[in-house]
Design an enzyme around this catalytic site. Sequence first.
Site, PDB file in Angstrom:
ATOM      1  N   GLU A   1     -67.887   2.240  72.633  1.00 12.49           N
ATOM      2  CA  GLU A   1     -68.335   1.081  71.884  1.00 12.49           C
ATOM      3  C   GLU A   1     -68.639  -0.078  72.838  1.00 12.49           C
ATOM      4  O   GLU A   1     -69.396  -0.993  72.514  1.00 12.49           O
ATOM      5  CB  GLU A   1     -67.205   0.683  70.919  1.00 12.49           C
ATOM      6  CG  GLU A   1     -67.569  -0.348  69.908  1.00 12.49           C
ATOM      7  CD  GLU A   1     -66.490  -0.450  68.814  1.00 12.49           C
ATOM      8  OE1 GLU A   1     -65.896   0.584  68.459  1.00 12.49           O
ATOM      9  OE2 GLU A   1     -66.258  -1.563  68.341  1.00 12.49           O
TER      10      GLU A   1
ATOM     11  N   GLN B   1     -61.375   8.932  61.375  1.00 12.24           N
ATOM     12  CA  GLN B   1     -62.460   8.099  61.891  1.00 12.24           C
ATOM     13  C   GLN B   1     -63.523   8.920  62.610  1.00 12.24           C
ATOM     14  O   GLN B   1     -63.219   9.699  63.499  1.00 12.24           O
ATOM     15  CB  GLN B   1     -61.898   7.061  62.876  1.00 12.24           C
ATOM     16  CG  GLN B   1     -62.973   6.132  63.409  1.00 12.24           C
ATOM     17  CD  GLN B   1     -62.372   4.960  64.167  1.00 12.24           C
ATOM     18  OE1 GLN B   1     -61.926   5.105  65.301  1.00 12.24           O
ATOM     19  NE2 GLN B   1     -62.331   3.806  63.542  1.00 12.24           N
TER      20      GLN B   1
END
Lengths: 250, 604
Positions: free
Chosen positions: B253, B234
């Site tokens: 995030e 990722q």
Amino acid sequence: MSKTVTFRITRGTGEKTELVDYQTEVGEGMVVLDAVHQIQAESAPDLAVRWNCKAGKCGSCSAEVNGMPRLMCMTRLGEINLDEPVTIEPMRTFPLIKDLVTDVSWNYEVKKRIKKMKPRKPDNEDGSWLMDQEDVERPQEFRKCIECFLCQNVCHVLRDHKLHAEFAGPRHFVYAAQLEMNPIDTADRLEDLKGPDGIGYCNITKCCTKVCPEHITITDNAIIPLKERVVDKFYDPIGKLFRVFSSRDS
Amino acid sequence: MGDWDTFDYDVIVIGAGGAGLRAAIESAERGCKTALVCKSLLGKAHTVMAEGGCAAAIGNVDERDNWQTHFADTMRGGQYLNNWRMAEHHAKEAPDRVRELESWGALFDRTKDGRIMQRNFGGHKYPRLAHVGDRTGLEMIRTLQDHAIHQTIEVHMEVTCLKLLKDGERVSGVVAYERERGRFRVFKGKAIVLATGGFGRAFRITSNSWEYTGDGQSMAYHAGAELKDMEFVQFHPTGMVWPPSVRGILVTEGVRGEGGVLRNSEGKRFMFDDIPPLYKHQTADNEEEGFRYTQGDKEARRPPELLTRDHVARKIMKEVREGRASPHGGVFLDIAWIKDRVPGGAEHIKKKLPAMHHQFKELAEVDITEVPMEVGPTTHYAMGGVSVDGDTQMTNVPGLFAAGEVAAGLHGANRLGGNSLSDLLVFGRLAGEHAAKFAGETSSGSVDEADIKQAFADALAPFERESEENAYMIQKELQGKMQDLVGIVRKEDEMKEAIAVIDQLQGRSAKVGVDGNRDYNNGWHTALDLLNLMTVSEAVARSALDRKESRGAHFRDDFPQKEEAEANHNTYIKKGPDGEMQLSRKEKEPLRDELEKIIAEEQK
């Protein structure tokens, strides 16, 4: 911005150390730890430095940069005078292992003897508790601690008077404070704080607060309230009488 | 040489992040003599870096949430390559694991009625992440650490494991060195839990710390365990890009969860351009609705900035490649704009994202309450790793378990934010439980002294050599090549080149010499990490080359679409009889009917 800078770094083990000069090219935005890594890669591969996250979150790379206790990863070269050699030394309060790495294991031993969390019965059937945001915010400040031990390093009770055996140090007062102020904790640590943890040795010079990279107000918010609680419990005659009578009633 | 200390345990846990600590706590509680062996000091492991939160369907903020929805979200995020048994365990057990942390002293942020607060994150249908501002990982590791030190666990700090020992097929111990004086240790154990995390240090731009060199994956592979899904790495869409020395450091995030938006150099919200069909029905089609979602409006759909990480990372790369980058080669992430729209303005931002505010202020001299941040993708997480049984976390090597990032399965082709911290807790506990059971049912295996001597001789070999090659430089070269050739966008010829380069670098690693002695010698440690980095890098490149499609985090320029023909298998890597790396494909196990129904229901 690119220039050659001299870094004067502690080398050696135990008592046998010397300051060694290394030169390396520094660029924009670099922090002290970058310079140390560059020196490792270029000219001193066996230079010992402890680091992990390089983002100010793990508290591994504590050192004394030009005499100031700092995290190397959060100290930008831009804020240092680079025309003079930059001195990088290990924390002085702990035994040296090698170069910039010290033996901080004493801190882990002290923490173990502080009484652990003892929660009250859960409020809900699923085993959870109700707590107000306002009530968790006080201990949350202390839980920001990244255990870099810079506060321990500058505390004169440890640094100058070497009372490691009788004094837990600011880190552990912050640790005890967050437990004492946890809304669901029921353990009592005041007797230990007064006795083996030696909170009375702290004469609130606030050096710990000044160096905390997480900006925790160690003295005002953690140590002083704990000292007050200790005084209330052990030295306040009226409170003592009150407790004697109220415990008889119950 | 010839000298080492031997220790004997029931269960040895390697790694002391969230998964390792939780596994050790479980094993000790079950009465096993337990060791926790960690590469750094206790409490410094990479878990400390996690920011946004820990996903668990407690339903405190939106009562519609439940384990079924969490399960379906996780499977969709993983493009259905997940081990569904793990996804089920995870969704069902995460709430209990989070609540348990509170009884051990964790203090999560609260809702108005005093329960654990939960926040929105990419790919999660409801606000689901229990958090403490943006330092949830620190809260978690400290809570586990402070609980663990009161258990009967023997902690070996700053001890690095080198090689697993076997007795026939089963694992029987591990050899290691301590950093302080470079002395060797042999740990004998009935069961071993790997909890060593990922391998982000195989890439140049990474949010990972120095420890993340794939030790667990590599040791398991060399001991005969299978690796799985290694092509899925990722790249987190938002890492810092400036100044150069902090490039890659994570920007949570949570910034987007709190209302932060992505813009290109033309000021455009480019994320609205291209919304994948799987997510179309639950994504806002205008800025206003997206903003309302971040502020807790349950009727609103999420903004496209909160699509899955793989998608957002590629969209950012596209803007950069097509010439709409910010000045330092990223895009703009703006949270300052919400100032005029929320009560408290700048103070609100500082309160919600204190660590981000601090990080940008200290490292980039940027005040995020005033101006946008510059961000770009950074290597963040390995979905792939050691293949384990979904119910016990045991590998194909008896007695060897794996939990957390080092293990493969839960996340499939792409991990949802927040599912990592819950992964550590759920599978740390599960691995601890089954390692303890395994240890209870078996007697100690034997360790072969010749094996041990060989491992130590190999470890000391760099001292005997002239310094023809420098370990730091080889590591740097590998990182550069992996970033450029097996990074976010992949192509066949580049990956073939990468495999050739790794082979060459492996040859050069064998010539690395180190200066100085064995006392806390970072140069030596770096040299010893190289074998692991090479092993995992090769596994990633070979797996990525074999998957001829784009799915989840794996994107092929030469096969830019998802392919039906590639949808039903996982990629496995194993060490062959002559030491060569063998790759195979295995069909996915079909889902249980009940779970199939849940997924169909949630897709409506």
